[in-house]
Write a protein that holds these residues in place. Structure first.
Motif, PDB file in Angstrom:
ATOM      1  N   UNK A 306      73.422   3.172 -59.871  1.00 41.32           N
ATOM      2  CA  UNK A 306      73.404   4.708 -60.355  1.00 41.32           C
ATOM      3  C   UNK A 306      72.329   5.332 -59.569  1.00 41.32           C
ATOM      4  N   UNK A 307      71.359   4.767 -58.781  1.00 43.43           N
ATOM      5  CA  UNK A 307      70.629   5.490 -57.905  1.00 43.43           C
ATOM      6  C   UNK A 307      71.368   5.682 -56.582  1.00 43.43           C
ATOM      7  N   UNK A 308      72.288   4.783 -56.378  1.00 44.67           N
ATOM      8  CA  UNK A 308      72.834   4.738 -54.941  1.00 44.67           C
ATOM      9  C   UNK A 308      73.999   6.183 -55.317  1.00 44.67           C
ATOM     10  N   UNK A 309      74.525   6.090 -56.564  1.00 45.57           N
ATOM     11  CA  UNK A 309      75.588   7.295 -56.692  1.00 45.57           C
ATOM     12  C   UNK A 309      74.943   8.390 -56.566  1.00 45.57           C
ATOM     13  N   UNK A 310      73.785   8.601 -57.329  1.00 49.62           N
ATOM     14  CA  UNK A 310      72.943   9.871 -57.087  1.00 49.62           C
ATOM     15  C   UNK A 310      72.494  10.295 -55.865  1.00 49.62           C
ATOM     16  N   UNK A 311      71.994   9.280 -54.977  1.00 49.24           N
ATOM     17  CA  UNK A 311      71.664   9.600 -53.589  1.00 49.24           C
ATOM     18  C   UNK A 311      72.812   9.865 -52.695  1.00 49.24           C
ATOM     19  N   UNK A 312      73.838   9.246 -53.107  1.00 44.25           N
ATOM     20  CA  UNK A 312      75.213   9.815 -52.274  1.00 44.25           C
ATOM     21  C   UNK A 312      75.651  11.123 -52.480  1.00 44.25           C
ATOM     22  N   UNK A 313      75.635  11.691 -53.877  1.00 44.78           N
ATOM     23  CA  UNK A 313      75.791  13.042 -54.377  1.00 44.78           C
ATOM     24  C   UNK A 313      74.980  13.894 -53.632  1.00 44.78           C
ATOM     25  N   UNK A 314      73.544  13.738 -53.672  1.00 43.31           N
ATOM     26  CA  UNK A 314      72.551  14.622 -53.382  1.00 43.31           C
ATOM     27  C   UNK A 314      72.680  14.489 -51.727  1.00 43.31           C
ATOM     28  N   UNK A 315      73.032  13.481 -50.963  1.00 45.64           N
ATOM     29  CA  UNK A 315      73.033  13.606 -49.338  1.00 45.64           C
ATOM     30  C   UNK A 315      74.195  14.471 -49.203  1.00 45.64           C
ATOM     31  N   UNK A 316      75.380  14.055 -49.737  1.00 49.06           N
ATOM     32  CA  UNK A 316      76.654  15.001 -49.274  1.00 49.06           C
ATOM     33  C   UNK A 316      76.334  16.326 -49.557  1.00 49.06           C
ATOM     34  N   UNK A 317      75.863  16.688 -50.821  1.00 53.48           N
ATOM     35  CA  UNK A 317      75.698  18.029 -51.145  1.00 53.48           C
ATOM     36  C   UNK A 317      74.671  18.731 -50.229  1.00 53.48           C
ATOM     37  N   UNK A 318      73.660  18.082 -49.743  1.00 56.04           N
ATOM     38  CA  UNK A 318      72.771  18.669 -48.873  1.00 56.04           C
ATOM     39  C   UNK A 318      73.264  18.894 -47.464  1.00 56.04           C
ATOM     40  N   UNK A 319      74.311  17.833 -46.807  1.00 53.03           N
ATOM     41  CA  UNK A 319      74.657  17.928 -45.785  1.00 53.03           C
ATOM     42  C   UNK A 319      75.762  19.176 -45.478  1.00 53.03           C
ATOM     43  N   UNK A 320      76.481  19.301 -46.906  1.00 47.95           N
ATOM     44  CA  UNK A 320      77.526  20.440 -46.719  1.00 47.95           C
ATOM     45  C   UNK A 320      77.035  21.632 -46.899  1.00 47.95           C
ATOM     46  N   UNK A 321      75.686  21.814 -47.352  1.00 47.95           N
ATOM     47  CA  UNK A 321      74.791  23.157 -47.539  1.00 47.95           C
ATOM     48  C   UNK A 321      74.355  23.427 -46.302  1.00 47.95           C
ATOM     49  N   UNK A 322      73.817  22.256 -45.511  1.00 50.96           N
ATOM     50  CA  UNK A 322      73.283  22.550 -44.159  1.00 50.96           C
ATOM     51  C   UNK A 322      74.399  22.935 -43.142  1.00 50.96           C
ATOM     52  N   UNK A 349      77.557   5.105 -48.394  1.00 49.32           N
ATOM     53  CA  UNK A 349      77.446   4.985 -49.631  1.00 49.32           C
ATOM     54  C   UNK A 349      78.485   4.135 -50.490  1.00 49.32           C
ATOM     55  N   UNK A 350      79.729   4.212 -49.808  1.00 44.94           N
ATOM     56  CA  UNK A 350      80.889   3.236 -50.089  1.00 44.94           C
ATOM     57  C   UNK A 350      80.573   2.002 -49.857  1.00 44.94           C
ATOM     58  N   UNK A 351      80.056   1.674 -48.991  1.00 44.83           N
ATOM     59  CA  UNK A 351      79.407   0.239 -48.762  1.00 44.83           C
ATOM     60  C   UNK A 351      78.355  -0.037 -49.630  1.00 44.83           C
ATOM     61  N   UNK A 352      77.521   0.549 -49.940  1.00 41.06           N
ATOM     62  CA  UNK A 352      76.430   0.445 -51.094  1.00 41.06           C
ATOM     63  C   UNK A 352      77.176   0.141 -52.292  1.00 41.06           C
ATOM     64  N   UNK A 353      78.267   0.816 -52.504  1.00 42.01           N
ATOM     65  CA  UNK A 353      78.868   0.564 -53.837  1.00 42.01           C
ATOM     66  C   UNK A 353      79.492  -0.597 -53.995  1.00 42.01           C
ATOM     67  N   UNK A 354      80.073  -1.327 -52.895  1.00 40.87           N
ATOM     68  CA  UNK A 354      80.785  -2.662 -52.819  1.00 40.87           C
ATOM     69  C   UNK A 354      79.642  -3.497 -53.227  1.00 40.87           C
ATOM     70  N   UNK A 355      78.364  -3.243 -52.449  1.00 36.11           N
ATOM     71  CA  UNK A 355      77.203  -4.341 -52.662  1.00 36.11           C
ATOM     72  C   UNK A 355      76.755  -4.328 -53.969  1.00 36.11           C
ATOM     73  N   UNK A 356      76.772  -3.147 -54.546  1.00 35.60           N
ATOM     74  CA  UNK A 356      76.344  -2.836 -56.446  1.00 35.60           C
ATOM     75  C   UNK A 356      77.427  -3.672 -56.946  1.00 35.60           C
ATOM     76  N   UNK A 357      78.858  -3.674 -56.520  1.00 33.71           N
ATOM     77  CA  UNK A 357      79.770  -4.454 -57.283  1.00 33.71           C
ATOM     78  C   UNK A 357      79.510  -5.849 -57.244  1.00 33.71           C
ATOM     79  N   UNK A 358      79.171  -6.555 -55.860  1.00 36.36           N
ATOM     80  CA  UNK A 358      79.147  -7.745 -55.621  1.00 36.36           C
ATOM     81  C   UNK A 358      77.794  -8.326 -56.588  1.00 36.36           C
ATOM     82  N   UNK A 359      76.594  -7.520 -56.428  1.00 36.73           N
ATOM     83  CA  UNK A 359      75.370  -7.982 -57.383  1.00 36.73           C
ATOM     84  C   UNK A 359      75.843  -7.854 -58.991  1.00 36.73           C
ATOM     85  N   UNK A 360      76.717  -6.840 -59.363  1.00 38.40           N
ATOM     86  CA  UNK A 360      77.032  -6.923 -60.672  1.00 38.40           C
ATOM     87  C   UNK A 360      77.671  -8.296 -61.151  1.00 38.40           C
TER      88      UNK A 360
END
Length: 514
Positions: A306-322, A349-360
């Motif tokens: 969940x933190x990775x998903x939130x950080x991904x959304x935050x990073x992408x939104x910030x980069x688009x605004x910049x 963050x897609x790679x992070x999601x794969x890592x989270x799937x593996x951990x789950x």
């Protein structure tokens, strides 16, 4: 007692002991692969970085984060190993008690139990080393330009190999020894010290404290921005706040599973009218801490996801605004602008999601082991209930209620806390500086630089009134739904599989088990 005798006694177990040994070896192999993968990323240097297609390996500042993320995958692996160590614990403890009856001392008995785990972990570590070197050969696929997707041309430092090869068996053996701390093996049987009592409010305090520490990152960032320093104190302070806050939140959520289990048990016992729900409620109240042990790895994986998903959304939104701000700035100056895009961050963050799937998935394996062990450990009680006339369907429903009732609120809590962490812990996410802050600064000693020409001077009058585009961060409901729904679905599937063990453990001859 001679070492050869200890080894022979450690290997003299039944079918359950053999399964436990195999699962422990599998966990040690996974831990070895995870640690060696992290060590390989750490071994990548600047001269090797240009030979990879993955930007996460090319960028020097990102490689430590990648290695640290891989290290975090070892947490569910070690939790899985701890669950495997508990498989068949009653049978093993009765066997060790029989050794005490034959004259073995308590220290010798613990040494025998540790030897069993050590042999399994050593075998798993050797298998993990073999799989690592085999994977280097199979996954080494350089492209036409000679660049590789993975660092298969780099080996960790020899010291790293030694630390992993010696550290994994040592840590796995230490987990087994730690699991026996509440067990007293006497010649007449096993005395187990069980934790009782109603869970207190400490988990909630830990969660709130962790979120509060993460919320202090933004004020600390602003303080050090207005009072710049030349040392590393700002980085250390904000890093300590983030690490301590995330750790407190994770411990609070895992520990809070016991409070959720106890509360769910009280509600079931008070309002339920069916035998299955009454049995589940009493079981949850009798041992609320089992949830904290069983679901710990999955809760940590959900918080990270969940933190990775939130950080991904935050990073992408910030980069688009910049990018939009830079586009407006270039338009005011009459210059062309080529957007950089956010594909790099989305891929990372897609790679992070794969890592989270593996951990789950690894955490789900630990759940299956824990549920199977819980059923087999109580097989005489369950067989007695069936012999007295209790239908197996009632016990199956009671097991389902016992597992699923605390899971749903705990999963929701873990996902909610995880999505809050990046909102609180990432500084500068809601800055509303004027667009003038993007203007370039004259170069030192060069008063005739580009910032001093007429085009820039004319554009600066418009920059005072133009405001920066704020980053609008949307909640990634789809990813959060997949995380929470996947965790609950995996738990349901594992519960259905554990019903097979329930049917096997309620046969009449299980009444003879002592």
């Amino acid at each position: 007692m001679r070492p050869l005798t200890v080894v022979r006694l450690a290997l003299a177990g039944g079918r359950t002991d053999q399964i436990r040994t195999a699962l422990t070896a599998l966990g040690a192999a996974l831990a070895t692969l995870t640690l060696l993968a992290a060590a390989t990323v750490f071994a990548v240097t600047g001269q090797h970085a240009a030979g990879y297609t993955n930007d996460l390996l090319v960028e020097e500042g990102l490689r430590p984060g990648v290695a640290f993320g891989i290290l975090l995958l070892s947490v569910p692996v070690l939790a899985y190993v701890a669950q495997c160590g508990r498989l068949g614990a009653p049978d093993r403890e009765r066997r060790l008690a029989a050794m005490r009856m034959a004259g073995a001392t308590p220290r010798q008995v613990v040494r025998i139990a540790a030897a069993e785990t050590t042999l399994a972990s050593v075998a798993g570590t050797l298998a993990g080393l073999g799989a690592y070197f085999l994977g280097r050969v199979l996954l080494d696929a350089p492209g036409p330009d000679g660049r590789r997707p993975l660092p298969t041309d780099v080996l960790p430092h020899p010291v790293a190999f030694v630390l992993v090869a010696a550290g994994v068996p040592f840590f796995v053996t230490a987990l087994t020894t730690l699991a026996l701390r509440r067990v007293t093996l006497t010649p007449l049987g096993v005395v187990r010290r069980v934790r009782t009592g109603r869970p207190g409010p400490i988990p909630g305090v830990l969660v709130l404290t962790g979120l509060g520490l993460c919320a202090l990152v933004e004020p600390a960032h602003r303080y050090f921005t207005h009072r710049p320093r030349t040392d590393d104190l700002p980085t250390l302070v904000m890093g300590a706040l983030i690490v301590t806050g995330v750790l407190a939140v994770s411990v609070g959520v895992v520990w809070g599973t016991g409070w959720i289990s106890h509360t769910a048990g009280r509600l079931l016992h008070r309002f339920a009218q069916r035998p299955a729900t009454l049995l589940a409620g009493r079981r949850l109240m009798a041992d609320p801490w089992s949830g904290s042990r069983t679901f710990s790895a999955m809760m940590v994986a959900l918080i990270a996801g969940a933190a990775a998903a939130g950080l991904s959304a935050l990073t992408v939104a910030t980069e688009r605004a910049d990018e939009e701000n830079l586009r407006r700035y270039s338009q005011l100056l009459g210059e062309p602008y080529v957007p950089a895009g956010t594909e790099f961050y989305e891929r990372a963050y897609e790679l992070v999601g794969y890592a989270v799937i593996g951990a789950t998935a690894i955490a789900a394996m630990g759940l299956l082991v824990a549920f199977a062990d819980g059923v087999t450990a109580r097989r005489r009680t369950l067989a007695s209930l069936v012999a007295c006339g209790t239908p197996r369907t009632v016990l199956s429903k009671a097991l389902g209620w016992q597992i699923l009732t605390p899971v749903v609120p705990t999963v929701l809590l873990a996902v909610a806390v995880g999505i809050l962490l990046p909102r609180l812990a990432v500084p500068g996410a809601n800055d509303t500086q004027p667009l003038e802050a993007l203007r370039c600064t004259p170069l030192p000693g060069d008063p005739a630089s580009a910032c001093q020409d007429a085009a820039y001077a004319q554009a600066h009058s418009s920059l005072h009134t133009a405001e920066r585009v704020q980053a609008v961060v949307e909640v990634p409901w789809g990813q959060l739904g997949l995380l929470a729904g996947g965790a609950v679905t995996a738990t349901v599937v594992i519960t259905l599989v554990s019903l097979v063990f329930l049917r096997m453990s309620t046969r009449a001859w299980e009444l003879r088990v002592q």
